[in-house]
Scaffold this active site. Structure first.
Site, mmCIF file in Angstrom:
data_model
loop_
_atom_site.group_PDB
_atom_site.id
_atom_site.type_symbol
_atom_site.label_atom_id
_atom_site.label_comp_id
_atom_site.label_asym_id
_atom_site.label_seq_id
_atom_site.Cartn_x
_atom_site.Cartn_y
_atom_site.Cartn_z
ATOM 1 N N GLY A 1 -25.370 -0.369 -4.349
ATOM 2 C CA GLY A 1 -24.143 0.308 -4.776
ATOM 3 C C GLY A 1 -24.442 1.691 -5.343
ATOM 4 O O GLY A 1 -23.766 2.667 -5.023
ATOM 5 N N GLU B 1 -9.971 -3.717 -5.945
ATOM 6 C CA GLU B 1 -9.382 -4.075 -4.657
ATOM 7 C C GLU B 1 -8.187 -4.975 -4.917
ATOM 8 O O GLU B 1 -7.988 -5.455 -6.022
ATOM 9 C CB GLU B 1 -10.423 -4.764 -3.786
ATOM 10 C CG GLU B 1 -11.610 -3.837 -3.509
ATOM 11 C CD GLU B 1 -12.496 -4.375 -2.410
ATOM 12 O OE1 GLU B 1 -12.026 -4.492 -1.268
ATOM 13 O OE2 GLU B 1 -13.647 -4.713 -2.705
ATOM 14 N N GLU C 1 -27.987 -2.277 -6.943
ATOM 15 C CA GLU C 1 -28.985 -1.314 -6.500
ATOM 16 C C GLU C 1 -28.470 -0.504 -5.305
ATOM 17 O O GLU C 1 -28.511 0.724 -5.281
ATOM 18 C CB GLU C 1 -30.233 -2.110 -6.114
ATOM 19 C CG GLU C 1 -31.463 -1.307 -5.934
ATOM 20 C CD GLU C 1 -32.585 -2.186 -5.358
ATOM 21 O OE1 GLU C 1 -32.419 -3.419 -5.286
ATOM 22 O OE2 GLU C 1 -33.600 -1.601 -4.979
ATOM 23 N N ASN D 1 -21.780 -13.194 1.544
ATOM 24 C CA ASN D 1 -21.354 -14.430 0.866
ATOM 25 C C ASN D 1 -19.956 -14.907 1.261
ATOM 26 O O ASN D 1 -19.707 -16.107 1.297
ATOM 27 C CB ASN D 1 -21.506 -14.298 -0.654
ATOM 28 C CG ASN D 1 -20.809 -13.092 -1.235
ATOM 29 O OD1 ASN D 1 -20.585 -12.094 -0.544
ATOM 30 N ND2 ASN D 1 -20.461 -13.167 -2.491
ATOM 31 N N GLU E 1 -17.844 -2.944 -5.392
ATOM 32 C CA GLU E 1 -17.658 -4.276 -5.965
ATOM 33 C C GLU E 1 -19.033 -4.902 -6.030
ATOM 34 O O GLU E 1 -19.593 -5.310 -5.026
ATOM 35 C CB GLU E 1 -16.686 -5.078 -5.094
ATOM 36 C CG GLU E 1 -15.968 -6.147 -5.878
ATOM 37 C CD GLU E 1 -16.748 -7.438 -5.943
ATOM 38 O OE1 GLU E 1 -17.550 -7.590 -6.904
ATOM 39 O OE2 GLU E 1 -16.569 -8.271 -5.058
ATOM 40 N N GLU F 1 -28.237 -11.409 -12.158
ATOM 41 C CA GLU F 1 -27.407 -12.206 -11.262
ATOM 42 C C GLU F 1 -28.321 -13.049 -10.373
ATOM 43 O O GLU F 1 -29.161 -12.521 -9.661
ATOM 44 C CB GLU F 1 -26.558 -11.272 -10.390
ATOM 45 C CG GLU F 1 -25.625 -12.004 -9.471
ATOM 46 C CD GLU F 1 -24.722 -11.062 -8.694
ATOM 47 O OE1 GLU F 1 -25.243 -10.091 -8.092
ATOM 48 O OE2 GLU F 1 -23.502 -11.293 -8.685
ATOM 49 N N GLY G 1 -21.646 -5.694 -2.769
ATOM 50 C CA GLY G 1 -23.031 -6.160 -2.668
ATOM 51 C C GLY G 1 -23.769 -5.922 -3.965
ATOM 52 O O GLY G 1 -23.177 -5.978 -5.051
ATOM 53 N N LYS H 1 -19.293 -2.304 8.563
ATOM 54 C CA LYS H 1 -20.652 -2.819 8.779
ATOM 55 C C LYS H 1 -20.815 -4.117 8.001
ATOM 56 O O LYS H 1 -20.916 -4.114 6.771
ATOM 57 C CB LYS H 1 -21.715 -1.828 8.309
ATOM 58 C CG LYS H 1 -23.095 -2.231 8.845
ATOM 59 C CD LYS H 1 -24.256 -1.761 8.008
ATOM 60 C CE LYS H 1 -24.750 -2.784 7.030
ATOM 61 N NZ LYS H 1 -25.329 -4.035 7.571
ATOM 62 N N CYS I 1 -20.045 -13.261 -6.338
ATOM 63 C CA CYS I 1 -20.149 -12.161 -7.303
ATOM 64 C C CYS I 1 -19.507 -12.576 -8.620
ATOM 65 O O CYS I 1 -19.952 -12.185 -9.677
ATOM 66 C CB CYS I 1 -19.484 -10.915 -6.756
ATOM 67 S SG CYS I 1 -17.832 -11.196 -6.158
HETATM 68 P P1 NAP Z 1 -27.231 -5.773 -0.443
HETATM 69 O O1 NAP Z 1 -28.543 -5.263 -0.013
HETATM 70 O O2 NAP Z 1 -26.500 -5.047 -1.512
HETATM 71 O O3 NAP Z 1 -26.321 -5.833 0.892
HETATM 72 C C1 NAP Z 1 -24.920 -5.696 0.935
HETATM 73 C C2 NAP Z 1 -24.525 -4.853 2.141
HETATM 74 O O4 NAP Z 1 -25.055 -3.530 2.008
HETATM 75 C C3 NAP Z 1 -25.090 -5.371 3.466
HETATM 76 O O5 NAP Z 1 -24.160 -5.096 4.494
HETATM 77 C C4 NAP Z 1 -26.331 -4.539 3.635
HETATM 78 O O6 NAP Z 1 -26.792 -4.454 4.949
HETATM 79 C C5 NAP Z 1 -25.851 -3.203 3.136
HETATM 80 N N1 NAP Z 1 -26.928 -2.306 2.720
HETATM 81 C C6 NAP Z 1 -28.180 -2.628 2.274
HETATM 82 N N2 NAP Z 1 -28.870 -1.505 1.974
HETATM 83 C C7 NAP Z 1 -28.045 -0.459 2.240
HETATM 84 C C8 NAP Z 1 -28.190 0.953 2.132
HETATM 85 N N3 NAP Z 1 -29.313 1.517 1.682
HETATM 86 N N4 NAP Z 1 -27.152 1.738 2.500
HETATM 87 C C9 NAP Z 1 -25.997 1.182 2.941
HETATM 88 N N5 NAP Z 1 -25.809 -0.142 3.072
HETATM 89 C C10 NAP Z 1 -26.814 -0.955 2.713
HETATM 90 O O7 NAP Z 1 -27.325 -7.276 -0.857
HETATM 91 P P2 NAP Z 1 -28.404 -8.370 -0.345
HETATM 92 O O8 NAP Z 1 -29.746 -7.706 -0.198
HETATM 93 O O9 NAP Z 1 -27.829 -9.045 0.813
HETATM 94 O O10 NAP Z 1 -28.434 -9.361 -1.566
HETATM 95 C C11 NAP Z 1 -29.237 -9.094 -2.704
HETATM 96 C C12 NAP Z 1 -28.520 -9.519 -3.961
HETATM 97 O O11 NAP Z 1 -27.320 -8.764 -4.124
HETATM 98 C C13 NAP Z 1 -28.029 -10.957 -3.987
HETATM 99 O O12 NAP Z 1 -29.026 -11.859 -4.311
HETATM 100 C C14 NAP Z 1 -26.947 -10.880 -5.015
HETATM 101 O O13 NAP Z 1 -27.467 -10.935 -6.308
HETATM 102 C C15 NAP Z 1 -26.335 -9.529 -4.762
HETATM 103 N N6 NAP Z 1 -25.125 -9.628 -3.900
HETATM 104 C C16 NAP Z 1 -23.920 -9.493 -4.481
HETATM 105 C C17 NAP Z 1 -22.770 -9.618 -3.713
HETATM 106 C C18 NAP Z 1 -21.414 -9.482 -4.310
HETATM 107 O O14 NAP Z 1 -20.456 -10.013 -3.790
HETATM 108 N N7 NAP Z 1 -21.261 -8.768 -5.402
HETATM 109 C C19 NAP Z 1 -22.849 -9.889 -2.356
HETATM 110 C C20 NAP Z 1 -24.119 -10.002 -1.776
HETATM 111 C C21 NAP Z 1 -25.240 -9.868 -2.567
HETATM 112 P P3 NAP Z 1 -27.997 -5.417 5.442
HETATM 113 O O15 NAP Z 1 -27.451 -6.783 5.361
HETATM 114 O O16 NAP Z 1 -28.233 -4.940 6.797
HETATM 115 O O17 NAP Z 1 -29.132 -5.192 4.481
#
Ligand code: NAP
Ligand code: MG
Length: 492
Positions: A237, A466, A235, A156, A254, A389, A232, A179, A288
């Site tokens: 996290g 942070e 889940e 984002n 975060e 969210e 991110g 990453k 977020c």
């Molecule tokens: P996400 O899966 O949590 O991805 C965030 C980061 O973690 C990405 O770099 C992702 O890589 C990586 N990741 C995913 N699975 C992982 C694992 N098992 N081990 C280590 N790293 C891993 O988020 P998303 O799927 O992009 O978004 C889903 C939802 O999360 C959104 O709709 C939103 O609600 C929430 N979100 C929150 C924030 C925030 O700022 N708090 C930011 C983004 C999303 P890949 O991209 O390669 O999967």
């Protein structure tokens, strides 16, 4: 676009760019059109291991950690200057990749510059302390860098949220493996090129691309990784915290939010409406800390909702690269579908759409991931749209008649990132700030932060914090040294 179509972004390991073990590259799509405009390497587990190996060796063998912090400061200041002088190009890349309006991307890159400058200023202030102990003894502490720190960033605010943790880690003398999210890998690689040019030694800053499930987990589940900073979803996290716990490695998480915006009848409604619009429609709500739950006093509900609605309906949607655009597309078709699914669910559970709630399908928006700014009313507080969210331009609303009720509604969430209060009454503002279960509170303003102020979440929104001078402590370990100053003879 022709030149951009040929641009490739590879892994950046040990100061060199390479497509990685498998040599696979995939297309990166412009979310305004879903057309490919660049290619990005897809790293695999072996690449993650190579990055950790190189980073660990650089930590041991380069002078990065051992050098005077002032030298690291100079490098980070040079890096900030390089980023600043390429602000427009980096902003354009971010917008093409992520979708947000250019004006917002320029702001993000400006924030990256400020973050680098801020932490550069702390690089020679990573201090220990002397501690009085009994007898002829001298006790002091040393703050040492951890070694290889791993940073997993979301899509984002791709570069901003990466640099927010990378800058203090580098300032403290660590080596870094970053990453970025698979959807938005480009600016991280561009940044790595500038880091090298600024004088960050090869191997001290590395970028690995690839899926979170494969390379993300490989980075965390490894003894060479000495800390993990993740931004991110909750889940992922939890999964990262689990892996890190097995190796007893500290984590900073975060995670998301479901920010309440409480508006009292004495608020400046014009400013409040603008702030509410900004807090949920900026970055198409993909924040977020989105101020996503409006909690308004019943006496001003109609007037405030009229104002917010007219802001929502006046926003100019379009490709982020087009000047004058105020809201871009969502990052991906999946994200757009997910957001609309929440809207449908809210309606099915008895809610009503005041405005928006659909895709923007007029040309030239039809092929992109555009969702109209949406305001929902009468959504039951048990519905998914109120509890989860959404991460899109969707505001839900609730009303209150008394302060305690407002507070109860505001805190009725598993999240606790940022809360907002609009009131002219000092005592209401401060008592609310104390009683909100949030890591951050803003009074009479849209969500706003600065590198010098902590960015923190409580409850389901995160672990640790942070930004701010103490953020550096997450990237250092404390060593205590006790010296006996005696001659060996007992004192009389
Ligand atoms: P996400 O899966 O949590 O991805 C965030 C980061 O973690 C990405 O770099 C992702 O890589 C990586 N990741 C995913 N699975 C992982 C694992 N098992 N081990 C280590 N790293 C891993 O988020 P998303 O799927 O992009 O978004 C889903 C939802 O999360 C959104 O709709 C939103 O609600 C929430 N979100 C929150 C924030 C925030 O700022 N708090 C930011 C983004 C999303 P890949 O991209 O390669 O999967
Ligand atoms: Mg995911």
């Amino acid at each position: 676009m022709a030149a951009e179509a040929e641009t490739s972004f590879d892994l950046f390991i040990g100061g060199k760019e390479a497509p990685g073990t498998r040599g696979e590259r995939r297309s990166v799509l412009d979310p305004a059109t879903n057309e490919p405009f660049a290619r990005a390497a897809v790293g695999v587990r072996e690449d993650a291991h190579a990055a950790l190996e190189v980073a660990e060796r650089a930590f041991r063998e380069s002078n990065w950690a051992a050098d005077d912090g002032a030298r690291r400061a100079k490098v980070l200041i040079r890096l900030a200057a390089l980023v600043e002088s390429h602000q427009d190009a980096l902003a354009r890349l971010e917008t093409l990749n992520m979708g947000k309006p250019l004006r917002e991307s320029r702001g993000d890159i400006g924030y990256v510059v400020r973050t680098l400058e801020y932490f550069a200023g702390l690089a020679d202030k990573v201090e220990g302390e002397t501690i009085p102990v009994p007898g002829a003894r001298f006790d002091y502490t040393i703050s040492e860098p951890l070694g290889v720190t791993v940073h997993i960033a979301p899509w984002n605010y791709p570069l901003l949220l990466a640099v927010r943790s990378v800058a203090p880690a580098l300032a403290a003398g660590n080596s870094v493996v970053l990453k970025p999210a698979s959807l938005t890998p480009l600016t991280a690689v561009a940044f790595a090129r500038f880091a090298k040019e600024a004088g960050v030694p090869d191997g001290i800053f590395n970028v690995i691309l690839g899926s979170g499930a494969e390379v993300g987990e490989a980075l965390v589940d490894d003894d060479r990784c000495r800390s993990v900073t993740f931004t991110g979803s909750g889940e992922v996290g939890s999964r990262i915290a689990e892996l890190a716990a097995r190796r007893r490695v500290p984590v900073t998480l975060e995670l998301g939010g479901k920010g309440p915006v409480v508006v009292f009848p004495d608020a400046d409604l014009e400013r409040a409406a603008k702030g509410i619009g900004y807090g949920i429609f900026q970055n198409a709500g993909q924040m977020c800390w989105a101020a996503s739950r409006l909690i308004v006093h019943e006496s001003i509900r109609t007037e405030l909702l009229d104002r917010v609605r007219s802001i929502a309906e006046s926003l100019k949607l379009g490709p982020g690269t087009m000047e004058g655009v105020e809201m871009g597309p969502l990052v991906s078709p999946d994200q757009a579908a997910r957001v609309l699914d929440y809207v449908q669910d809210a309606v099915a559970s008895g809610g009503r759409i005041l405005t928006g709630g659909t895709r923007a399908s007029e040309p030239p928006l039809a092929s992109g991931n555009f969702v109209r700014p949406t305001v929902l009313v009468d959504v039951p507080s048990s519905s998914r749209a109120v509890r989860e969210e959404i991460f899109g331009p969707v505001l839900t609303t609730a009303t209150f008649s008394e302060l305690e009720e407002a507070l109860r509604l505001a805190n009725d969430t598993t999240y606790g990132l940022l809360g907002t209060v609009w009131t002219r009454d000092l005592s209401t503002a401060h008592s609310f700030a104390r009683r909100l279960e949030c890591g951050m509170v803003v009074v009479n303003e849209a969500p706003i932060t600065y590198p010098q102020a902590p960015f923190a979440g409580t409850k389901g929104s995160g672990v640790g914090f942070e930004q701010g001078r103490r953020a550096v402590e997450a990237y250092t370990r404390r060593k205590n040294v006790l010296v006996n100053l005696g001659t060996g003879k007992r004192r009389a």
